[in-house]
Design a protein around this motif. Structure first.
Motif, PDB file in Angstrom:
ATOM      1  N   ALA A  98      37.532  42.458  41.683  1.00  0.00           N
ATOM      2  CA  ALA A  98      38.269  43.472  42.127  1.00  0.00           C
ATOM      3  C   ALA A  98      38.521  43.194  43.786  1.00  0.00           C
ATOM      4  N   GLY A  99      39.811  43.492  44.286  1.00  0.00           N
ATOM      5  CA  GLY A  99      40.048  43.213  45.614  1.00  0.00           C
ATOM      6  C   GLY A  99      39.353  44.247  46.508  1.00  0.00           C
ATOM      7  N   LYS A 100      39.168  45.295  45.857  1.00  0.00           N
ATOM      8  CA  LYS A 100      38.414  46.573  46.889  1.00  0.00           C
ATOM      9  C   LYS A 100      37.015  46.161  46.946  1.00  0.00           C
ATOM     10  N   ASP A 101      36.343  45.439  45.827  1.00  0.00           N
ATOM     11  CA  ASP A 101      35.040  45.000  46.164  1.00  0.00           C
ATOM     12  C   ASP A 101      34.838  43.799  47.032  1.00  0.00           C
ATOM     13  N   VAL A 102      35.639  42.677  46.963  1.00  0.00           N
ATOM     14  CA  VAL A 102      35.647  41.732  47.799  1.00  0.00           C
ATOM     15  C   VAL A 102      35.786  42.036  49.397  1.00  0.00           C
ATOM     16  N   ALA A 103      36.813  43.242  49.509  1.00  0.00           N
ATOM     17  CA  ALA A 103      37.010  43.630  50.793  1.00  0.00           C
ATOM     18  C   ALA A 103      35.957  43.861  51.698  1.00  0.00           C
ATOM     19  N   ARG A 104      34.733  44.341  50.760  1.00  0.00           N
ATOM     20  CA  ARG A 104      33.509  44.583  51.736  1.00  0.00           C
ATOM     21  C   ARG A 104      32.952  43.104  52.545  1.00  0.00           C
ATOM     22  N   THR A 105      33.383  41.957  52.083  1.00  0.00           N
ATOM     23  CA  THR A 105      33.180  40.883  52.874  1.00  0.00           C
ATOM     24  C   THR A 105      34.275  40.259  53.518  1.00  0.00           C
ATOM     25  N   ALA A 106      35.616  40.570  53.397  1.00  0.00           N
ATOM     26  CA  ALA A 106      36.805  40.243  54.087  1.00  0.00           C
ATOM     27  C   ALA A 106      37.146  40.620  55.428  1.00  0.00           C
ATOM     28  N   GLY A 107      36.502  41.668  55.986  1.00  0.00           N
ATOM     29  CA  GLY A 107      36.493  42.021  57.157  1.00  0.00           C
ATOM     30  C   GLY A 107      38.376  42.477  57.580  1.00  0.00           C
ATOM     31  N   LYS A 108      38.298  42.431  58.834  1.00  0.00           N
ATOM     32  CA  LYS A 108      39.877  42.517  59.559  1.00  0.00           C
ATOM     33  C   LYS A 108      40.661  41.277  59.668  1.00  0.00           C
ATOM     34  N   GLY A 109      41.873  41.794  59.408  1.00  0.00           N
ATOM     35  CA  GLY A 109      42.936  40.521  59.570  1.00  0.00           C
ATOM     36  C   GLY A 109      44.063  41.003  58.960  1.00  0.00           C
ATOM     37  N   THR A 110      45.175  39.934  59.013  1.00  0.00           N
ATOM     38  CA  THR A 110      46.470  40.368  58.399  1.00  0.00           C
ATOM     39  C   THR A 110      47.057  39.285  57.594  1.00  0.00           C
ATOM     40  N   LYS A 111      46.582  38.151  57.402  1.00  0.00           N
ATOM     41  CA  LYS A 111      46.933  37.087  56.468  1.00  0.00           C
ATOM     42  C   LYS A 111      45.732  36.739  55.491  1.00  0.00           C
ATOM     43  N   VAL A 112      46.092  36.943  54.397  1.00  0.00           N
ATOM     44  CA  VAL A 112      45.035  36.603  53.145  1.00  0.00           C
ATOM     45  C   VAL A 112      45.538  35.660  52.514  1.00  0.00           C
ATOM     46  N   ARG A 113      44.623  34.404  52.005  1.00  0.00           N
ATOM     47  CA  ARG A 113      44.993  33.477  51.301  1.00  0.00           C
ATOM     48  C   ARG A 113      43.894  33.365  49.979  1.00  0.00           C
ATOM     49  N   ASP A 114      44.196  33.075  48.993  1.00  0.00           N
ATOM     50  CA  ASP A 114      43.300  32.925  47.708  1.00  0.00           C
ATOM     51  C   ASP A 114      43.533  31.477  47.408  1.00  0.00           C
ATOM     52  N   ASP A 115      42.687  30.694  47.705  1.00  0.00           N
ATOM     53  CA  ASP A 115      42.626  29.449  47.440  1.00  0.00           C
ATOM     54  C   ASP A 115      41.710  29.074  46.014  1.00  0.00           C
ATOM     55  N   SER A 116      42.247  29.161  44.804  1.00  0.00           N
ATOM     56  CA  SER A 116      41.702  28.886  43.770  1.00  0.00           C
ATOM     57  C   SER A 116      42.574  28.435  42.613  1.00  0.00           C
ATOM     58  N   PRO A 117      42.363  27.670  41.472  1.00  0.00           N
ATOM     59  CA  PRO A 117      43.108  27.342  40.347  1.00  0.00           C
ATOM     60  C   PRO A 117      43.821  28.742  39.828  1.00  0.00           C
ATOM     61  N   ALA A 118      44.820  28.412  38.890  1.00  0.00           N
ATOM     62  CA  ALA A 118      45.277  29.532  38.257  1.00  0.00           C
ATOM     63  C   ALA A 118      44.387  29.929  37.066  1.00  0.00           C
ATOM     64  N   VAL A 119      43.679  28.817  36.710  1.00  0.00           N
ATOM     65  CA  VAL A 119      42.770  29.312  35.332  1.00  0.00           C
ATOM     66  C   VAL A 119      41.371  28.695  35.676  1.00  0.00           C
ATOM     67  N   PHE A 120      40.344  29.455  35.170  1.00  0.00           N
ATOM     68  CA  PHE A 120      38.852  29.251  35.335  1.00  0.00           C
ATOM     69  C   PHE A 120      38.422  28.554  34.326  1.00  0.00           C
ATOM     70  N   THR A 121      38.258  27.021  34.564  1.00  0.00           N
ATOM     71  CA  THR A 121      37.756  26.187  33.592  1.00  0.00           C
ATOM     72  C   THR A 121      36.693  25.362  34.051  1.00  0.00           C
ATOM     73  N   LEU A 122      35.831  24.874  33.091  1.00  0.00           N
ATOM     74  CA  LEU A 122      34.908  23.829  33.521  1.00  0.00           C
ATOM     75  C   LEU A 122      34.608  22.719  32.543  1.00  0.00           C
ATOM     76  N   PRO A 123      35.965  21.949  32.497  1.00  0.00           N
ATOM     77  CA  PRO A 123      36.020  21.057  31.396  1.00  0.00           C
ATOM     78  C   PRO A 123      35.010  19.853  31.217  1.00  0.00           C
ATOM     79  N   GLU A 124      34.332  19.496  32.421  1.00  0.00           N
ATOM     80  CA  GLU A 124      33.470  18.265  32.376  1.00  0.00           C
ATOM     81  C   GLU A 124      32.235  18.719  33.070  1.00  0.00           C
ATOM     82  N   ILE A 125      31.150  17.993  32.532  1.00  0.00           N
ATOM     83  CA  ILE A 125      29.698  18.046  32.999  1.00  0.00           C
ATOM     84  C   ILE A 125      29.944  17.584  34.664  1.00  0.00           C
ATOM     85  N   ASP A 126      28.963  18.091  35.495  1.00  0.00           N
ATOM     86  CA  ASP A 126      29.062  17.834  36.694  1.00  0.00           C
ATOM     87  C   ASP A 126      30.267  18.195  37.422  1.00  0.00           C
ATOM     88  N   LYS A 127      31.268  19.033  36.933  1.00  0.00           N
ATOM     89  CA  LYS A 127      32.350  19.196  37.933  1.00  0.00           C
ATOM     90  C   LYS A 127      32.189  20.746  37.813  1.00  0.00           C
TER      91      LYS A 127
END
Length: 165
Positions: free
Chosen positions: A29-58
């Motif tokens: 939830a954005g409201k929960d992550v906000a507690r570590t986000a602090g102040k600022g104006t430009k937010v970027r979420d750098d993550s893949p669209a899908v949560f997967t772990l298809p291979e060992i050691d990846k």
């Protein structure tokens, strides 16, 4: 992905976070992550669209940047059932044990847990790690905060990876 929806932060200058962040489906939830986000104006979420772990050691990760600075990080990695995860580098942080998944640790700037995923393709171990990035936003009780954040992250991972009990 540049985010512009605003519901997460509170107070003047708080970083504008969307309702959900990380991995398209929104692991947190954005409201929960906000507690570590602090102040600022430009937010970027750098993550893949899908949560997967298809291979060992990846793995997969989500970095939340505010004005170019890492403010929140979540990562997951996969190992075979006979491999262990190494948490010795966090021992200097005097971590406390937490009872989520197969167990884990929490310290003042993060938490890590592991669990065995029993998937249709066979069992494997998963490690989930949360960290606060630069520490620009400080939760009042960081160990309680990261323990609280790890529980929905664990549920999200189990669901997204199609793990059974």
């Amino acid at each position: 992905m540049l985010l512009s929806a605003c519901t997460g932060g509170s107070g003047q200058g708080a970083a504008p976070l969307p309702d959900r962040v990380c991995w398209g489906a929104g692991a947190f939830a954005g409201k929960d992550v906000a507690r570590t986000a602090g102040k600022g104006t430009k937010v970027r979420d750098d993550s893949p669209a899908v949560f997967t772990l298809p291979e060992i050691d990846k793995g997969t990760s989500c970095q939340l940047y505010v004005d170019g600075d890492t403010r929140f990080s979540a990562r997951a990695s996969r190992r075979s059932v006979d491999q262990d995860f190494q948490w010795s580098s966090w021992e200097k942080e005097s971590p406390d044990r937490i009872d989520i998944g197969s167990g884990g640790i929490v310290w003042d700037s993060g938490a890590a847990i592991s669990f065995t995923c029993k998937s249709p393709e066979g069992p494997y171990k998963v490690e989930l790690v949360l960290t606060s990035g630069s520490g620009a936003g400080k939760p009042k009780d960081p160990r309680a905060y990261f323990t609280e954040m790890m529980d929905p992250y664990h549920r999200f991972a189990v669901e997204q990876l199609h793990c059974s009990a």
